[in-house]
Scaffold this active site. Structure first.
Site, PDB file in Angstrom:
ATOM      1  N   LYS A 113     -10.194   7.206  -6.774  1.00 59.26           N
ATOM      2  CA  LYS A 113     -10.385   7.536  -5.774  1.00 59.26           C
ATOM      3  C   LYS A 113      -9.718   9.245  -5.944  1.00 59.26           C
ATOM      4  O   LYS A 113     -10.323  10.516  -5.168  1.00 59.26           O
ATOM      5  CB  LYS A 113      -9.807   6.503  -4.212  1.00 59.26           C
ATOM      6  CG  LYS A 113     -10.550   6.145  -4.543  1.00 59.26           C
ATOM      7  CD  LYS A 113      -9.886   5.501  -3.049  1.00 59.26           C
ATOM      8  CE  LYS A 113     -10.094   4.065  -3.329  1.00 59.26           C
ATOM      9  NZ  LYS A 113      -9.704   2.668  -3.702  1.00 59.26           N
ATOM     10  N   THR A 119       7.944  -4.023  -6.723  1.00 62.53           N
ATOM     11  CA  THR A 119       7.463  -4.440  -5.553  1.00 62.53           C
ATOM     12  C   THR A 119       6.205  -5.074  -5.084  1.00 62.53           C
ATOM     13  O   THR A 119       5.779  -6.257  -4.668  1.00 62.53           O
ATOM     14  CB  THR A 119       8.766  -5.117  -4.251  1.00 62.53           C
ATOM     15  OG1 THR A 119       8.259  -3.999  -3.626  1.00 62.53           O
ATOM     16  CG2 THR A 119      10.374  -5.027  -4.888  1.00 62.53           C
ATOM     17  N   ARG A 138      11.389   0.893  -2.300  1.00 63.83           N
ATOM     18  CA  ARG A 138      12.300   0.341  -0.913  1.00 63.83           C
ATOM     19  C   ARG A 138      12.480  -0.916   0.191  1.00 63.83           C
ATOM     20  O   ARG A 138      12.798  -0.601   1.365  1.00 63.83           O
ATOM     21  CB  ARG A 138      12.367   1.448   0.413  1.00 63.83           C
ATOM     22  CG  ARG A 138      10.522   1.562   0.412  1.00 63.83           C
ATOM     23  CD  ARG A 138      10.089   3.148   0.756  1.00 63.83           C
ATOM     24  NE  ARG A 138       7.902   2.901   1.476  1.00 63.83           N
ATOM     25  CZ  ARG A 138       8.395   3.553   1.628  1.00 63.83           C
ATOM     26  NH1 ARG A 138       8.251   5.274   2.566  1.00 63.83           N
ATOM     27  NH2 ARG A 138       6.516   3.909   2.399  1.00 63.83           N
ATOM     28  N   ASP A 139      11.342  -1.675  -0.121  1.00 60.88           N
ATOM     29  CA  ASP A 139      11.088  -2.885   0.386  1.00 60.88           C
ATOM     30  C   ASP A 139      12.370  -3.799   0.326  1.00 60.88           C
ATOM     31  O   ASP A 139      12.188  -4.610  -0.473  1.00 60.88           O
ATOM     32  CB  ASP A 139       9.731  -3.119   0.396  1.00 60.88           C
ATOM     33  CG  ASP A 139       9.924  -4.575   1.017  1.00 60.88           C
ATOM     34  OD1 ASP A 139      10.421  -5.519   1.269  1.00 60.88           O
ATOM     35  OD2 ASP A 139       8.305  -3.648   1.328  1.00 60.88           O
ATOM     36  N   VAL A 172      11.144   6.652  -3.744  1.00 58.03           N
ATOM     37  CA  VAL A 172      10.458   7.963  -4.242  1.00 58.03           C
ATOM     38  C   VAL A 172      10.896   8.991  -3.264  1.00 58.03           C
ATOM     39  O   VAL A 172      10.738  10.862  -3.894  1.00 58.03           O
ATOM     40  CB  VAL A 172       9.351   8.354  -4.531  1.00 58.03           C
ATOM     41  CG1 VAL A 172       9.152   6.773  -5.777  1.00 58.03           C
ATOM     42  CG2 VAL A 172       8.170   8.230  -3.777  1.00 58.03           C
TER      43      VAL A 172
END
Length: 157
Positions: free
Chosen positions: A128, A12, A34-35, A59
């Site tokens: 990163k 999402t 999860r949203d 996760v």
């Protein structure tokens, strides 16, 4: 990719939406996120086709991943789930480790335990992680090592 069942974990988010747009025409996609709010919003978007399904999951919850993989039987899994904002990771290092490291290990373990053959497990990382100087980069560097070691184990079988 064509005629595949694709599981997008963390689907999402911005990258997930791009992946949906790219692959929804010729594939069946399951978004695990999860949203709930973002899932409902995406389901209402008129560009999202019927080939896209949604499931609540996280996760950090290995049973959630195992059940999802067992039920959907994906050909391809793309893991885009992460806490990605450097300042958020810095003030929430424990949660960053849970999502950005433990979450990836949970997925790798769920793939190992699956009775279903998965053609590709794709991990989304970042520049990163090459010389990490912060929590985000360090957590992504460790998760990269998890996938490299998993791939090495698969090549030795």
């Amino acid at each position: 990719m064509k005629d595949k069942k694709i599981l997008i974990i963390g689907g999402t988010g911005a990258l997930g939406k791009t992946l949906i747009q790219r692959y929804q025409n010729n594939n069946t996609i399951l978004i695990l996120s999860r949203d709930e709010h973002k899932q409902v919003f995406l389901q209402k978007e008129n560009w999202v086709k019927n080939s896209v399904r949604f499931r609540i999951g996280d996760v950090k919850d290995s049973a959630s991943l195992q059940n999802c993989i067992g039920d959907f039987k994906p050909d391809v899994i793309i893991n885009a789930a992460a806490i990605k904002h450097v300042p958020i990771c810095e003030i929430n290092p424990f949660e960053s480790v849970n999502v950005n490291i433990i979450g990836h290990q949970n997925l790798i373990q769920a793939v190992k335990w699956s009775n279903h053959r998965i053609e590709a497990l794709i991990f989304v990382s970042t520049d990163k992680a090459s010389k990490p100087i912060n929590v985000y980069g360090m957590s992504k560097a460790i998760s990269e090592r998890l996938y490299v070691e998993f791939a090495n184990q698969q090549n030795n079988i």
